[in-house]
Scaffold this active site. Structure first.
Site, PDB file in Angstrom:
ATOM      1  N   GLU A 210      73.250 -19.569   3.512  1.00 35.67           N
ATOM      2  CA  GLU A 210      74.382 -18.662   3.299  1.00 35.67           C
ATOM      3  C   GLU A 210      75.605 -19.450   2.835  1.00 35.67           C
ATOM      4  O   GLU A 210      76.658 -19.449   3.484  1.00 35.67           O
ATOM      5  CB  GLU A 210      74.659 -17.823   4.558  1.00 35.67           C
ATOM      6  CG  GLU A 210      73.473 -16.945   4.907  1.00 35.67           C
ATOM      7  CD  GLU A 210      73.707 -15.921   6.016  1.00 35.67           C
ATOM      8  OE1 GLU A 210      74.761 -15.943   6.661  1.00 35.67           O
ATOM      9  OE2 GLU A 210      72.788 -15.081   6.231  1.00 35.67           O
ATOM     10  N   GLU A 333      65.437 -14.692   5.875  1.00 31.57           N
ATOM     11  CA  GLU A 333      65.983 -14.083   7.101  1.00 31.57           C
ATOM     12  C   GLU A 333      65.972 -12.571   6.883  1.00 31.57           C
ATOM     13  O   GLU A 333      66.570 -12.068   5.929  1.00 31.57           O
ATOM     14  CB  GLU A 333      67.424 -14.531   7.378  1.00 31.57           C
ATOM     15  CG  GLU A 333      67.519 -15.932   7.909  1.00 31.57           C
ATOM     16  CD  GLU A 333      68.952 -16.328   8.314  1.00 31.57           C
ATOM     17  OE1 GLU A 333      69.732 -15.443   8.730  1.00 31.57           O
ATOM     18  OE2 GLU A 333      69.261 -17.532   8.199  1.00 31.57           O
TER      19      GLU A 333
HETATM   20  O1  AHR Z   1      69.975 -15.165  12.289  1.00 27.20           O
HETATM   21  C1  AHR Z   1      71.280 -15.245  12.758  1.00 27.20           C
HETATM   22  C2  AHR Z   1      72.268 -15.659  11.666  1.00 27.20           C
HETATM   23  O2  AHR Z   1      72.321 -14.676  10.676  1.00 27.20           O
HETATM   24  C3  AHR Z   1      71.918 -16.910  10.898  1.00 27.20           C
HETATM   25  O3  AHR Z   1      72.333 -18.064  11.559  1.00 27.20           O
HETATM   26  C4  AHR Z   1      72.667 -16.729   9.616  1.00 27.20           C
HETATM   27  O4  AHR Z   1      72.057 -17.359   8.532  1.00 27.20           O
HETATM   28  C5  AHR Z   1      72.722 -15.225   9.443  1.00 27.20           C
HETATM   29  O5  AHR Z   1      73.972 -14.767   9.113  1.00 27.20           O
END
Ligand code: AHR
Length: 530
Positions: A210, A333
């Site tokens: 991110e 993710e």
């Molecule tokens: O999964 C939790 C958080 O969500 C991670 O650390 C981040 O990459 C995302 O915003």
């Protein structure tokens, strides 16, 4: 490709009235209330197989966050909780059963503050660091050797999330050398001194996380420059074998982000990541893991389904810059994110996991299967005790969640060849959200068998799915009476798969899906041999 021919449930019900459970072959312990069922015609296009479903799209993510790693996976060799070299035995056994294809670690936001050199050598001498992203102290007892050993123990490929935010490329490259060099370089010998003679293999390396947010607050153009620089200096030892370099990408429907990355850095990367979290509300008021309303359910499912169109949008951009389809799109993710309960002492981002999570997990896996031309890896957030977890722990106790059971039921799709599925879809409407009732996925498994997965996302009504051919279906069903049915440490088997089977009658093969259910069956159909 799903054909979304929506019609109201009302008219569908008028067309076909039957009893949800009549003739269904699943076990008596799954007993949703009988309800009128709409009927859906489904056909599988065996003549047009798609690109293989990479096993890695069923991957997982574990971050140094809350009790995701510490407590959830790692208790240390001196713990009274039964363990193997420090890893919880119960968690190890549950994960081995899933055949986790790939595991992403150590973050997340944590990755861009992590120095791998803190987590090697004798544990007692490792520094204790503040976890700036998620709070608390990290004693670094779970470091590189512990992660690589763990991945090996559960039979998973290693996906290291590299620190591009606050670490130089040289140090990132040295991480790979430490892990995978067979030489007698100082770093390789250090690994040997730390107990591991044979080099490990790192399959994937993420460049930052991110970068538009916690990974550096960069815009896409600045991020692309970073990717070009870092990718240049990452040169793994030849013994490592192929290393897939993953550029941290955008989230949701940020197509412009992907466009800029591909335009400025596309030639330098092997894959671009995408993150997608689902809530029924918004970032400041995400929604509840338990006790939610039917309207919350409908919004959550509807938003999970949006990923399908987002992947189509990102794929379009990738196709423009990479028509050969060399670059992968990795959804590394994804999952449901609910508001935490401040009274809960189970750690940061801990949440319960219900039948709603099972339905959205199955829908999301179906979506990945439909995008197998680009989506070659995905990682649910997260593995244990964090967000849409597979496993929850409480001291010495462990429970597997409905999401775990969906991943288990979907195992035949790992490495399978997908077929287009045509579904005539009724929709259900609750609280302003109109949602297609059924979603599905069909594929020829690596075992040579024909598999069909179906989800009935309607929380209130059963549905009958009709295949025109004659044959039989044998597999498992996951369903429950309540929308927020879940497993607890006291009742770990409240939501578990049950056997399911159907044989064709005079109208072909009809599968009855109770309200809020996931079914995965092996089909034995006339004319469906390869
Ligand atoms: O999964 C939790 C958080 O969500 C991670 O650390 C981040 O990459 C995302 O915003």
């Amino acid at each position: 490709m799903l054909s979304k021919i929506g019609r109201s449930l009302k008219s569908a019900v008028a067309a076909v009235i039957c009893t949800a459970m009549a003739g269904s072959g699943f076990a008596a312990s799954a007993k949703p209330a009988p309800a009128p069922a709409a009927e859906v015609a489904v056909s599988i296009d065996l003549a047009h197989p798609g690109p293989r479903i990479e096993p890695a799209v069923h991957g997982q993510f574990a971050e140094h966050l809350g009790r995701g790693v510490y407590d959830g996976i790692w208790v240390g060799p001196d713990s009274s909780i039964p363990n193997t070299k420090g890893y919880r035995n119960d968690v190890l056994a549950a994960l081995k059963k899933l055949h986790v294809p790939v595991l992403r670690w150590p973050g997340g936001c944590f990755a861009d503050e992590y120095d791998w050199r803190d987590g090697i050598g004798p544990r007692a001498q490792r520094p204790k660091r503040l976890n700036a992203s998620w709070g608390g102290l990290d004693d670094n007892s779970f470091g590189t050797n512990e992660f690589m050993d763990f991945a090996e123990l559960i039979g998973s490929e290693a996906y290291l999330s590299g620190n591009m935010g606050s670490m130089e490329p040289r140090a990132m490259n040295q991480w790979i050398e430490y892990i995978s060099s067979g030489s007698h370089s100082t770093l390789a010998d250090q690994r040997r001194a730390n107990g591991r003679d044979k080099p490990w293999h790192v399959r994937y390396l993420g460049m930052g996380n991110e970068t538009w947010g916690c990974g550096g607050n960069l815009d896409a153009a600045a991020s692309a420059v970073m990717h070009r620089r870092y990718q240049t200096f990452i040169r793994p030892p030849s013994e490592n074998g192929p290393l897939t370099k993953v550029a941290s990408g955008g989230s949701g429907d940020e197509y412009q982000y992907t466009e800029t990355l591909m335009k400025d850095a596309g030639k330098f990367v092997d894959a671009i990541s995408l993150h997608y979290y689902t809530f029924s509300g918004d970032w400041s008021n995400k929604g509840r893991a338990l006790g939610f309303s039917p309207a919350d359910w409908a919004r959550q499912v509807s938003r999970a389904r949006n990923l399908d169109q987002y992947l189509t949008g990102h794929t379009k951009v990738l196709d423009k810059y990479d028509p050969e389809k060399r670059v992968g799109l990795y959804v590394d993710e994804w999952g449901n994110w609910y508001d935490g309960d401040p009274a809960d002492s189970h750690g940061a981002l801990y949440q319960q996991n219900t039948m709603l999570d099972a339905v959205t997990a199955a829908t999301t896996l179906n979506i990945f299967h439909r995008h197998s031309d680009r989506v070659r890896l995905a990682a649910i957030a997260q593995m244990v005790n964090v967000l849409q977890a597979m496993i929850l722990t409480d001291g010495p106790r462990m429970v597997t969640t409905p999401t775990y059971h969906v991943f288990d039921m979907y195992q035949p799709f790992m490495g399978a060849t997908p077929y287009p599925l045509t579904l005539q879809l009724p929709t259900f409407e609750i609280g302003g959200a109109t949602v297609p009732t059924v979603d599905g996925s069909a594929a020829r498994g690596a075992d040579g068998k024909l598999w069909l997965a179906l989800v009935n996302a309607d929380p209130e009504h059963a549905v009958r799915v009709r295949l025109a051919d004659k044959g039989s279906a044998v597999g498992r069903i996951l369903t429950a009476n309540r929308m927020d049915a879940h497993n607890t440490f006291d009742q770990p088997n409240a939501v578990v798969p049950q056997p399911y089977s159907q044989r064709s009658g005079k109208d072909g093969l009809v599968l009855t899906l109770p309200a809020k259910s996931v079914v995965v069956v092996q089909l034995d159909m006339a004319g469906a041999a390869h």
